[in-house]
Scaffold this motif. Structure first.
Motif, mmCIF file in Angstrom:
data_model
loop_
_atom_site.group_PDB
_atom_site.id
_atom_site.type_symbol
_atom_site.label_atom_id
_atom_site.label_comp_id
_atom_site.label_asym_id
_atom_site.label_seq_id
_atom_site.Cartn_x
_atom_site.Cartn_y
_atom_site.Cartn_z
ATOM 1 N N GLY A 1 26.074 -58.898 -56.689
ATOM 2 C CA GLY A 1 25.374 -58.296 -57.823
ATOM 3 C C GLY A 1 24.168 -57.446 -57.506
ATOM 4 N N ALA A 2 23.995 -57.037 -56.250
ATOM 5 C CA ALA A 2 22.891 -56.123 -55.929
ATOM 6 C C ALA A 2 23.050 -54.831 -56.719
ATOM 7 C CB ALA A 2 22.877 -55.823 -54.431
ATOM 8 N N GLN B 1 24.130 -42.970 -39.805
ATOM 9 C CA GLN B 1 24.835 -43.096 -38.533
ATOM 10 C C GLN B 1 26.103 -43.946 -38.641
ATOM 11 O OE1 GLN B 1 22.175 -43.733 -35.214
ATOM 12 N NE2 GLN B 1 23.727 -44.818 -34.048
ATOM 13 N N VAL B 2 26.115 -44.901 -39.564
ATOM 14 C CA VAL B 2 27.283 -45.789 -39.699
ATOM 15 C C VAL B 2 27.922 -45.702 -41.081
ATOM 16 C CG1 VAL B 2 26.429 -47.409 -37.964
ATOM 17 C CG2 VAL B 2 25.821 -47.750 -40.377
ATOM 18 N N ALA B 3 27.436 -44.772 -41.915
ATOM 19 C CA ALA B 3 27.854 -44.742 -43.327
ATOM 20 C C ALA B 3 29.353 -44.541 -43.497
ATOM 21 C CB ALA B 3 27.083 -43.658 -44.074
ATOM 22 N N ASN B 4 29.950 -43.597 -42.750
ATOM 23 C CA ASN B 4 31.391 -43.346 -42.908
ATOM 24 C C ASN B 4 32.206 -44.587 -42.595
ATOM 25 O OD1 ASN B 4 31.538 -40.605 -43.809
ATOM 26 N ND2 ASN B 4 30.901 -39.944 -41.763
ATOM 27 N N GLU B 5 31.860 -45.232 -41.493
ATOM 28 C CA GLU B 5 32.598 -46.457 -41.126
ATOM 29 C C GLU B 5 32.401 -47.552 -42.172
ATOM 30 O OE1 GLU B 5 32.313 -47.457 -36.693
ATOM 31 O OE2 GLU B 5 30.691 -46.004 -36.990
ATOM 32 N N PHE B 6 31.163 -47.712 -42.619
ATOM 33 C CA PHE B 6 30.899 -48.770 -43.602
ATOM 34 C C PHE B 6 31.657 -48.499 -44.908
ATOM 35 C CE2 PHE B 6 28.624 -50.577 -47.195
ATOM 36 C CZ PHE B 6 28.470 -51.908 -46.795
ATOM 37 N N LEU B 7 31.574 -47.261 -45.388
ATOM 38 C CA LEU B 7 32.237 -46.946 -46.656
ATOM 39 C C LEU B 7 33.758 -47.045 -46.521
ATOM 40 C CD1 LEU B 7 29.856 -44.092 -47.785
ATOM 41 C CD2 LEU B 7 30.201 -46.246 -48.960
ATOM 42 N N ASN B 8 34.299 -46.705 -45.356
ATOM 43 C CA ASN B 8 35.731 -46.893 -45.134
ATOM 44 C C ASN B 8 36.093 -48.368 -45.157
ATOM 45 O OD1 ASN B 8 36.310 -44.182 -44.906
ATOM 46 N ND2 ASN B 8 36.060 -44.127 -42.671
ATOM 47 N N SER B 9 35.156 -49.206 -44.687
ATOM 48 C CA SER B 9 35.433 -50.650 -44.607
ATOM 49 C C SER B 9 35.529 -51.299 -45.977
ATOM 50 C CB SER B 9 34.347 -51.354 -43.781
ATOM 51 O OG SER B 9 33.154 -51.539 -44.536
ATOM 52 N N ILE B 10 34.907 -50.675 -46.994
ATOM 53 C CA ILE B 10 35.012 -51.286 -48.332
ATOM 54 C C ILE B 10 36.172 -50.681 -49.128
ATOM 55 C CG2 ILE B 10 32.573 -51.928 -48.426
ATOM 56 C CD1 ILE B 10 32.038 -49.560 -50.214
ATOM 57 N N SER B 11 36.758 -49.627 -48.614
ATOM 58 C CA SER B 11 37.999 -49.046 -49.167
ATOM 59 C C SER B 11 37.995 -48.936 -50.687
ATOM 60 C CB SER B 11 39.208 -49.884 -48.729
ATOM 61 O OG SER B 11 39.274 -49.955 -47.320
ATOM 62 N N GLY B 12 36.910 -48.391 -51.224
ATOM 63 C CA GLY B 12 36.872 -48.178 -52.668
ATOM 64 C C GLY B 12 36.626 -49.420 -53.478
ATOM 65 N N ARG B 13 36.273 -50.538 -52.836
ATOM 66 C CA ARG B 13 36.067 -51.798 -53.575
ATOM 67 C C ARG B 13 34.602 -51.976 -53.975
ATOM 68 N NH1 ARG B 13 38.769 -53.580 -49.107
ATOM 69 N NH2 ARG B 13 37.004 -54.881 -48.472
ATOM 70 N N LYS B 14 33.911 -50.918 -54.166
ATOM 71 C CA LYS B 14 32.501 -50.996 -54.547
ATOM 72 C C LYS B 14 32.382 -51.361 -56.022
ATOM 73 C CE LYS B 14 29.953 -47.235 -55.307
ATOM 74 N NZ LYS B 14 29.251 -47.415 -56.588
ATOM 75 N N PRO B 15 31.580 -52.386 -56.335
ATOM 76 C CA PRO B 15 31.360 -52.729 -57.749
ATOM 77 C C PRO B 15 30.740 -51.556 -58.512
ATOM 78 C CG PRO B 15 30.526 -54.455 -56.289
ATOM 79 C CD PRO B 15 30.877 -53.298 -55.421
ATOM 80 N N GLU B 16 31.114 -51.400 -59.758
ATOM 81 C CA GLU B 16 30.620 -50.272 -60.556
ATOM 82 C C GLU B 16 29.104 -50.295 -60.741
ATOM 83 O OE1 GLU B 16 32.476 -49.592 -64.275
ATOM 84 O OE2 GLU B 16 34.511 -49.483 -63.440
ATOM 85 N N GLN C 1 24.050 -67.827 -49.178
ATOM 86 C CA GLN C 1 23.091 -68.628 -49.952
ATOM 87 C C GLN C 1 21.834 -67.815 -50.302
ATOM 88 O OE1 GLN C 1 22.076 -72.655 -48.437
ATOM 89 N NE2 GLN C 1 19.937 -72.014 -48.631
ATOM 90 N N ASP C 2 21.270 -67.151 -49.292
ATOM 91 C CA ASP C 2 19.997 -66.447 -49.511
ATOM 92 C C ASP C 2 20.166 -65.245 -50.441
ATOM 93 O OD1 ASP C 2 18.956 -68.306 -47.817
ATOM 94 O OD2 ASP C 2 18.681 -66.949 -46.115
ATOM 95 N N ILE C 3 21.202 -64.452 -50.231
ATOM 96 C CA ILE C 3 21.398 -63.269 -51.077
ATOM 97 C C ILE C 3 21.680 -63.676 -52.515
ATOM 98 C CG2 ILE C 3 22.895 -61.279 -51.513
ATOM 99 C CD1 ILE C 3 23.192 -61.014 -48.464
ATOM 100 N N GLU C 4 22.473 -64.721 -52.686
ATOM 101 C CA GLU C 4 22.792 -65.178 -54.050
ATOM 102 C C GLU C 4 21.521 -65.593 -54.790
ATOM 103 O OE1 GLU C 4 26.279 -67.627 -56.333
ATOM 104 O OE2 GLU C 4 25.815 -68.205 -54.274
ATOM 105 N N ILE C 5 20.658 -66.353 -54.096
ATOM 106 C CA ILE C 5 19.396 -66.776 -54.714
ATOM 107 C C ILE C 5 18.536 -65.557 -55.067
ATOM 108 C CG2 ILE C 5 17.190 -67.950 -54.287
ATOM 109 C CD1 ILE C 5 18.778 -69.974 -52.559
ATOM 110 N N LEU C 6 18.442 -64.622 -54.124
ATOM 111 C CA LEU C 6 17.600 -63.450 -54.345
ATOM 112 C C LEU C 6 18.102 -62.600 -55.508
ATOM 113 C CD1 LEU C 6 16.940 -62.551 -50.615
ATOM 114 C CD2 LEU C 6 15.161 -63.036 -52.307
#
Length: 535
Positions: A114-115, A123-138, A70-75
């Motif tokens: 839509g950010a 420190q956590v970037a590799n794990e985080f980026l692996n977790s989205i498995s290339g599904r990053k919006p353009e 809710q909060d992120i969508e509003i922002l």
């Protein structure tokens, strides 16, 4: 990446004509938003837009009762500016102390909703980026960041850090270090100016302020400006208003010449206001910044590029700066202190001048003439007067020299009597301790000039001489100009003396400095107009 000497002259990183792609991405101005509620944040975002920000950093870790979807969508939907979402954990200097999975879920949600940017810690970037498995919006860029709250590493270590950040697949590299000395910033400039990817390199603390002010010159992707003073998300952030209106961020580029005031302290100085407004008014491509310097020699050794073209010099460095100059103007040499240093373009040598004595003595003479204390003399109204100088530092030397040149009889009062004696011997005067001033009244109609920092902000209740001792003086001058009306001047006026503010000296000495900085005639009326509006 060249990684030897830190001397800016020995590297090519200040020459921005080729290599660094400033044209690809001009420096953006980002306002950190730290509200306790979504409504508070939206209000602050509106303020940031009105203040000239290009984007906002939404600090999710500051929200109470956070409802992610809710909060992120509003922002995202209601923000009038592009958004950068940061959810900073305690272990990287933020406020969040909860579960990492929930934190990552919120950042992924921000991307999905839509950010424009999200910030993830190295420190956590590799794990985080692996977790989205290339599904990053353009339309969303990932900033991978690293913060060092202890110090600024070597050029080699920063370069290795940048390589590690790039290797995660980051769209934008961000690193922030901490300045223990102003020369630490040079290492960050060396990295940012050579970078072939978008890079944010900032140095925290007051000694690192230059890194934030000069981002457009040295290739930074963005810099942060707060919507109000004191509301910072990291140490040393300037305000949006200062970046845009004082330091003319939008007019700055690779060819902008850097000028500044060297001092300790230096935050009180009005010089950046005066010179930057004058530079902008006449279209001169320069910026004037405060430089909190601990060691003058070290500063000049590191910032030895032609890009650092000229400096004002204030307490306590005027004498040390003279010793560091390659050449010194004869008057400055006679005084033993410089307050203006120019780097000669032809050979890079530092040339020292003293404009303090001109500004101060002219202001004091004008004050005397205005009070009709000239005894009918066609020469200087100072001739024959007993001129008491408080302080034997750089400004004290300048005033003593100037008064002697005008045929005044000079007395030096200083906390350390030996220093007073040294100066008195040099210029042919007498020496007393400051403690003796209380009972020093050999004659009436004397001139008093305070050249110490006693009474300067924040210690505005201090004065170098008791009020009862002021009745023997016809004119009292105070080199302190913040505040304009010091306790010394207020009590002198109450005692019947003509008073001359340090502002008059400040403006007078600035004329010649401006002309040496720019090669242009000083716009004297503009100077007075600027200082009247900004005092």
């Amino acid at each position: 990446m060249r990684s030897g000497s830190l001397s800016l002259a020995s590297t090519d990183y200040l020459q921005l004509g080729g290599g660094r792609a400033m044209g690809r991405y001009s420096t953006l101005l980002c306002a950190p938003i730290m509200g306790k509620s979504v409504d508070q944040m939206l209000n602050k975002i509106g303020t940031a837009k009105a203040g000239g920000a290009d984007l906002v950093e939404v600090r999710l870790d500051y929200l109470n009762n956070f409802n992610p979807r809710q909060d992120i969508e509003i922002l995202v939907k209601q923000s009038p500016l592009p958004t950068l979402f940061t959810y900073r954990p305690k272990w990287e200097g933020g406020e969040y102390e909860g579960d990492e999975t929930k934190r990552w879920d919120a950042l992924r949600l921000a991307m999905e909703l839509g950010a424009d940017y999200i910030d993830v810690e190295l420190q956590v970037a590799n794990e985080f980026l692996n977790s989205i498995s290339g599904r990053k919006p353009e339309n969303c860029s990932i900033i991978v960041s690293s913060h060092n709250y202890q110090h600024t590493p070597s050029v080699e270590d920063i370069a290795n850090l940048v390589a590690r950040i790039q290797a995660t697949g980051a769209d934008i590299v961000k690193f922030a270090t901490t300045a223990l000395d102003i020369t630490d910033v040079a290492r960050v400039f060396q990295i940012t100016v050579h970078s072939q990817v978008p890079i944010i390199g900032l140095v925290m603390s007051e000694r690192g302020l230059m890194s934030r002010l000069l981002c457009p010159k040295f290739g930074g992707y963005l810099t942060f400006g707060t919507i109000e003073a004191g509301m910072v998300s990291a140490p040393g952030q300037p305000t949006l208003k200062d970046l845009l209106d004082l330091y003319n961020l939008r007019q700055m580029g690779p060819d902008t010449k850097v000028f500044g005031i060297i001092g300790k302290p230096v935050g009180h100085s009005k010089s950046p206001i005066l010179y930057n407004k004058a530079f902008k008014a006449v279209g001169f491509n320069g910026v004037f910044i405060p430089l909190l310097v601990d060691d003058v020699g070290k500063f000049f050794d590191v910032y030895s590029s032609p890009d650092f073209a000229g400096f004002s010099c204030t307490i306590p460095h005027k004498e040390d700066a003279l010793r560091r100059c390659d050449e010194v103007d004869p008057v400055a040499k006679a005084i033993g202190a410089v307050n203006c240093i120019i780097r000669r373009p032809s050979d890079g040598k530092l040339i020292g001048y003293n404009t303090d004595y001109i500004g101060a003595i002219t202001a004091i003479e004008s004050g005397l003439r205005g009070s009709h204390s000239t005894n009918g003399s066609s020469g200087s109204p100072l001739a024959g007067k007993l001129f008491v100088v408080i302080g034997a530092g750089g400004a004290g030397k300048a005033l003593a020299y100037g008064a002697k040149e005008k045929k005044a009889r000079v007395v030096i009062a200083n906390r350390t009597l030996d220093r007073a004696k040294e100066l008195a011997e040099l210029i042919g005067g007498e020496a007393i301790s400051i403690a003796e001033l209380e009972n020093f009244h050999p004659e009436n109609g004397m001139i008093l000039a305070n050249t110490t920092s006693i009474g300067m902000q924040p210690k505005v209740d201090e004065t170098p001489i008791p009020k009862q001792a002021l009745s023997s003086y016809s004119l009292v001058f105070d080199a302190v100009y913040t505040p304009k009306m010091t306790r010394l001047l207020r009590e002198a006026e109450e005692s019947g003396a003509t008073i001359v503010s340090g502002l008059e000296m400040f403006i007078g000495q600035a004329y010649e400095q401006y002309e040496r900085f720019t090669g242009l005639p000083a716009p004297k009326e503009l100077f007075r107009e600027i200082m009247t509006k900004n005092y």
